[in-house]
Scaffold this motif. Structure first.
Motif, PDB file in Angstrom:
ATOM      1  N   ALA A   1       0.752  -1.181  -0.045  1.00 16.99           N
ATOM      2  CA  ALA A   1       0.128  -0.153  -0.004  1.00 16.99           C
ATOM      3  C   ALA A   1       0.869   1.116  -0.269  1.00 16.99           C
ATOM      4  CB  ALA A   1      -0.764   0.116   1.103  1.00 16.99           C
ATOM      5  N   GLN A   2       0.266   2.190  -0.702  1.00 19.70           N
ATOM      6  CA  GLN A   2       0.913   3.617  -0.980  1.00 19.70           C
ATOM      7  C   GLN A   2       2.437   3.541  -1.554  1.00 19.70           C
ATOM      8  OE1 GLN A   2       0.755   5.558   2.874  1.00 19.70           O
ATOM      9  NE2 GLN A   2      -1.393   4.886   3.370  1.00 19.70           N
ATOM     10  N   THR A   3       2.926   2.339  -2.190  1.00 22.31           N
ATOM     11  CA  THR A   3       3.881   2.382  -2.900  1.00 22.31           C
ATOM     12  C   THR A   3       3.620   2.015  -4.247  1.00 22.31           C
ATOM     13  OG1 THR A   3       4.358   0.081  -2.289  1.00 22.31           O
ATOM     14  CG2 THR A   3       5.208   1.864  -0.669  1.00 22.31           C
ATOM     15  N   ALA A   4       4.576   2.122  -5.340  1.00 22.09           N
ATOM     16  CA  ALA A   4       4.684   1.493  -6.625  1.00 22.09           C
ATOM     17  C   ALA A   4       5.508   0.157  -6.761  1.00 22.09           C
ATOM     18  CB  ALA A   4       5.038   2.625  -7.569  1.00 22.09           C
ATOM     19  N   GLY A   5       4.895  -0.548  -7.683  1.00 24.04           N
ATOM     20  CA  GLY A   5       5.673  -1.772  -7.978  1.00 24.04           C
ATOM     21  C   GLY A   5       5.829  -2.843  -7.088  1.00 24.04           C
ATOM     22  N   ILE A   6       6.350  -3.818  -7.375  1.00 24.63           N
ATOM     23  CA  ILE A   6       6.417  -5.158  -6.827  1.00 24.63           C
ATOM     24  C   ILE A   6       7.434  -5.335  -5.709  1.00 24.63           C
ATOM     25  CG2 ILE A   6       6.684  -7.627  -6.939  1.00 24.63           C
ATOM     26  CD1 ILE A   6       4.121  -6.721  -8.135  1.00 24.63           C
ATOM     27  N   TRP A   7       6.969  -5.711  -4.593  1.00 26.52           N
ATOM     28  CA  TRP A   7       8.059  -5.882  -3.495  1.00 26.52           C
ATOM     29  C   TRP A   7       8.332  -7.340  -3.119  1.00 26.52           C
ATOM     30  CZ3 TRP A   7      10.771  -1.871  -1.268  1.00 26.52           C
ATOM     31  CH2 TRP A   7      10.394  -0.456  -1.627  1.00 26.52           C
ATOM     32  N   LEU A   8       9.205  -7.814  -2.760  1.00 23.98           N
ATOM     33  CA  LEU A   8       9.650  -9.124  -1.802  1.00 23.98           C
ATOM     34  C   LEU A   8       9.418  -8.959  -0.332  1.00 23.98           C
ATOM     35  CD1 LEU A   8      12.349 -10.563  -3.976  1.00 23.98           C
ATOM     36  CD2 LEU A   8       9.914 -10.851  -4.427  1.00 23.98           C
ATOM     37  N   GLY A   9       8.570  -9.675   0.392  1.00 29.63           N
ATOM     38  CA  GLY A   9       8.559  -9.551   1.849  1.00 29.63           C
ATOM     39  C   GLY A   9       9.425 -10.774   2.073  1.00 29.63           C
ATOM     40  N   VAL A  10      10.413 -10.578   2.774  1.00 28.84           N
ATOM     41  CA  VAL A  10      11.714 -11.552   3.292  1.00 28.84           C
ATOM     42  C   VAL A  10      11.630 -11.610   4.693  1.00 28.84           C
ATOM     43  CG1 VAL A  10      13.986 -12.058   2.994  1.00 28.84           C
ATOM     44  CG2 VAL A  10      12.750 -11.006   1.060  1.00 28.84           C
ATOM     45  N   GLU A  11      11.626 -12.810   5.147  1.00 32.08           N
ATOM     46  CA  GLU A  11      11.945 -13.220   6.485  1.00 32.08           C
ATOM     47  C   GLU A  11      13.470 -13.550   6.797  1.00 32.08           C
ATOM     48  OE1 GLU A  11      10.388 -16.204  10.233  1.00 32.08           O
ATOM     49  OE2 GLU A  11       9.925 -16.528   8.234  1.00 32.08           O
TER      50      GLU A  11
END
Length: 400
Positions: free
Chosen positions: A30-40
């Motif tokens: 939310a409130q950002t552009a593009g794709i992110w990776l959520g990393v543990e």
């Protein structure tokens, strides 16, 4: 999937600089552009949060500060062993890879020797196996040093089961992509159990990837429901998926057949989606069930073995329950058929319509012939009926 992100990124191991972690989320934030990776991250000091951002939980971490988001171009997904060797020695994909004598592999005209293979194998035997992928399987069916499986590796997963005997209780991830696997599960072992019994094999297995194989029978998907901890499945590009022309119906069938599944082909299964899938499954095969000897009266319900083998979950998708008010004798018992995936909160909503009593004032429990003299409290509104092991014929007790 965005450029630079592998289609199987969810659950993959990655590195970022000198830090290592596991991808738990792929998508927008939310409130950002593009794709992110959520990393543990393996080292929680590298993280910033528990997988939540601006009040939204995108993924979960074992450590409250063990996760963070990174851009895909910052993540290194690595390469398999054979690709690394081919790149190192300038080989092309057309050059054959053959096994030489001892611990050697021949790439084209070059021979590569595995140094210290005996000690590595011994360490592997003594180690805590938690993650097995096709990067650790050779076409001889043995776990060796980072060799990618070729098409001849497996005709069924049971080859790997045999090698890993004694280590199965430790596995959390299994990935066998492009291995010519023809069925999922070890029929000799798992199928001996009853249709709804969980297998003792792989008690901790949460994620399974069987993409790009030769699984053609739906019976293999039935078998996966016997894995007690399975939560995520990747099964794209298998022949059984061509048996259903409607892609939405195909997804519904898989969801309905595997009760505890939460992620299918990297997509989260929402509670409403599961409820819809299970209800539609009963509608699709309801006529077959009746013709096979099924009946709404539990005493007359005797579906054929052939039907139960093809649809082992069907009898449990709707539970026949008796609803009683023990402290209100004037209220007659009511019999209801409820999907086992129905949450306690939804059950209370149904009871509100029956008794006109607000759900917040209702206290539910159940009793079973298998638990003589005991009541089990239904104390978590967010849990489904199946969480409490309720079965057809049990009695739900309502108090307020």
């Amino acid at each position: 999937m965005a450029a630079g992100v592998p289609p199987d990124a969810l659950g993959r191991r990655v590195s970022c600089g000198t830090d290592y972690g596991t991808v738990r989320y792929v998508g927008s934030v939310a409130q950002t552009a593009g794709i992110w990776l959520g990393v543990e991250w393996d080292d929680p000091q590298r993280g910033k949060h528990d997988g939540s951002y601006e009040g939204t939980q995108y993924f979960k971490c074992r450590h409250p500060k063990g996760g963070s988001f990174i851009r895909p171009n910052k993540a290194n997904f690595g390469v398999d062993f054979l690709t690394a060797v081919k790149d190192r020695y300038g080989l092309n994909d057309k050059q054959d890879v053959q096994y030489g004598t001892g611990n050697t592999v021949v790439f084209g005209t070059k021979t590569v020797e595995f140094v210290g293979m005996d000690s590595v194998a011994e360490q592997q035997r003594q180690s805590l196996f938690t993650h097995i992928t096709n990067d650790f399987v050779t076409k001889r069916g043995k776990a060796e040093s980072h060799c990618t499986a070729s098409e001849e590796v497996f005709q069924s997963v049971h080859v790997m089961f045999m090698y890993l005997e004694g280590q199965l209780n430790k596995l959390v991830d299994i990935s066998v992509r492009e291995c010519a696997v023809s069925h999922a599960g070890q029929e000799e072992e798992i199928s001996r159990t009853c249709a709804r019994c969980k297998t003792k094999m792989f008690p901790l297995l949460k994620r399974l990837a069987i993409n790009d194989n030769k699984i053609s029978q739906w019976s293999s998907i039935n078998e996966l429901d016997k894995l007690p901890s399975l939560r995520a499945l990747q099964c794209n590009n298998n022949p059984f998926m061509d048996t259903e022309k409607n892609p939405e119906t195909l997804i519904q069938l898989i969801i309905a057949k595997i009760s505890q599944l939460e992620v299918l082909n990297n997509c989260e299964i929402l509670p409403a989606e599961r409820r819809g899938a299970e209800l539609d499954y009963r509608k699709i095969f309801g006529k077959d069930w009746l013709e096979a000897g099924g009946h709404w009266n539990p005493e007359k319900n005797k579906p054929s073995e052939e039907f139960l083998a093809a649809h082992p979950r069907y009898p449990t998708l709707c539970l026949t329950l008796t609803i009683k008010c023990p402290e209100k004798p004037e209220q007659k018992p009511v019999e209801k058929k409820l999907p086992e995936s129905m949450t306690i909160q939804k059950v209370k909503g149904l009871l509100y319509r029956l008794f006109k009593i607000p759900g917040s004032e209702l206290k539910l429990s159940y009793e079973s012939s298998k638990l003589e003299g005991k009541e089990v409290e239904l104390d978590n509104d967010q849990k489904p009926l199946q969480f409490y092991s309720i079965e057809s014929g049990d009695c739900v007790l309502v108090r307020w």
